[in-house]
Design an enzyme around this catalytic site. Structure first.
Site, PDB file in Angstrom:
ATOM      1  CB  SER A   1      -0.952  -0.058   1.193  1.00  0.00           C
ATOM      2  OG  SER A   1      -2.017   0.867   1.046  1.00  0.00           O
ATOM      3  CG  MET A   2       2.281   5.306   2.493  1.00  0.00           C
ATOM      4  SD  MET A   2       2.143   6.154   4.089  1.00  0.00           S
ATOM      5  CE  MET A   2       3.237   5.128   5.080  1.00  0.00           C
TER       6      MET A   2
END
Length: 265
Positions: free
Chosen positions: A96-97
């Site tokens: 994700s991030m």
């Protein structure tokens, strides 16, 4: 600063030190996540691989430190830290991030002429220049926590009780602000190949959006799709580990690497 192959720092966690390993796996946590999320990955690959898990400021034992709410600032700090590691072939793995941070950190290392990763494994994230107008970080506390619960629920039965989540809220909000205000500079590419892993029911990324990673690498793109939502890797840990092993093996034994032209599969 030189960091020994068995050392831990405020940024770097080695849960199973492997100073004699010939390759390295650097793990970048998701928004609100911490280095300990990758403890099972470390257990799987040590002692053959030096598994480094990153601990961002503002969480767990770094909770008293100010959060960093900018991808660029975080990537600068991480690149500074990783520059102190010994020179070993490495795979960057981010969820994700963390996938965006892996990309931005790799680009910075390349620009400095330092040892950049041999490949990036980007999990649960659309390509860097694929824009969505998301503003979770602007919600009230309950709104932010509802988002966290919704993303976790399909794939993980336990995400921590409400008290623990609320203690982590400042870090969660800062991370959401960082990733939701991130804009990839036009034409930014890394030289290494990118493998993208996504869940087929992930509300945060479609297969088409994942394909955008191909615009940000000169080394080719490979896409693997798993059943599940945003945290599909919680249910498919063995399969995800197999993807990591494939990339690590390609670094350790170039003759066994993929043929040229890593087409999406």
């Amino acid at each position: 600063m030189n960091i020994a192959d068995n050392a831990t720092t405020s940024w770097i966690r080695r849960y199973h030190p492997a100073p004699g390993a010939g390759t390295r796996l650097v793990c970048f946590p998701h928004a609100g996540g911490s280095a300990s999320y990758f403890h099972p990955v470390s257990a799987r690959f040590a002692p053959d691989v030096d598994v480094v898990s990153l601990q961002y400021p503002g969480r767990q034992d770094r909770r008293r430190e100010p959060q960093v709410d900018s991808i660029a600032a975080l990537a600068d700090l991480i690149a500074d830290e990783l520059a102190g590691l010994s020179d070993k072939p490495a795979v960057f793995f981010g969820h994700s991030m963390g996938a965006v941070l892996a990309f931005e950190t790799a680009w910075r290392l390349e620009q400095r002429g330092l040892r950049a990763p041999g490949s990036i494994v980007a999990s649960g994230r659309r390509g860097p220049s694929t824009f969505r107008d998301e503003r979770i970080h602007e919600r009230d506390d309950d709104g932010v926590l509802d988002e966290v619960r919704d993303l976790n629920r399909p794939d993980s039965a336990v995400i921590g009780d409400d008290e623990i989540l609320r203690m982590a809220l400042p870090a969660i909000r800062a991370d959401y602000r960082a990733i939701e205000t991130y804009a990839c500079p036009a034409g930014r590419r890394v030289r290494c190949p990118v493998t993208v892993l996504i869940g087929d029911r992930d509300p945060k990324v479609t297969a088409e959006e994942a394909g955008n990673w191909g615009e940000h690498t000169e080394g080719g793109l490979r896409l693997a799709v798993f059943p599940g939502g945003h945290f599909f890797l919680a249910r498919h840990q063995s399969a995800v580990n197999a993807e990591l092993e494939r990339e690590l093996h390609a670094l350790a034994a170039p003759a066994a690497a993929l043929p040229s032209g890593r087409d999406s599969t």
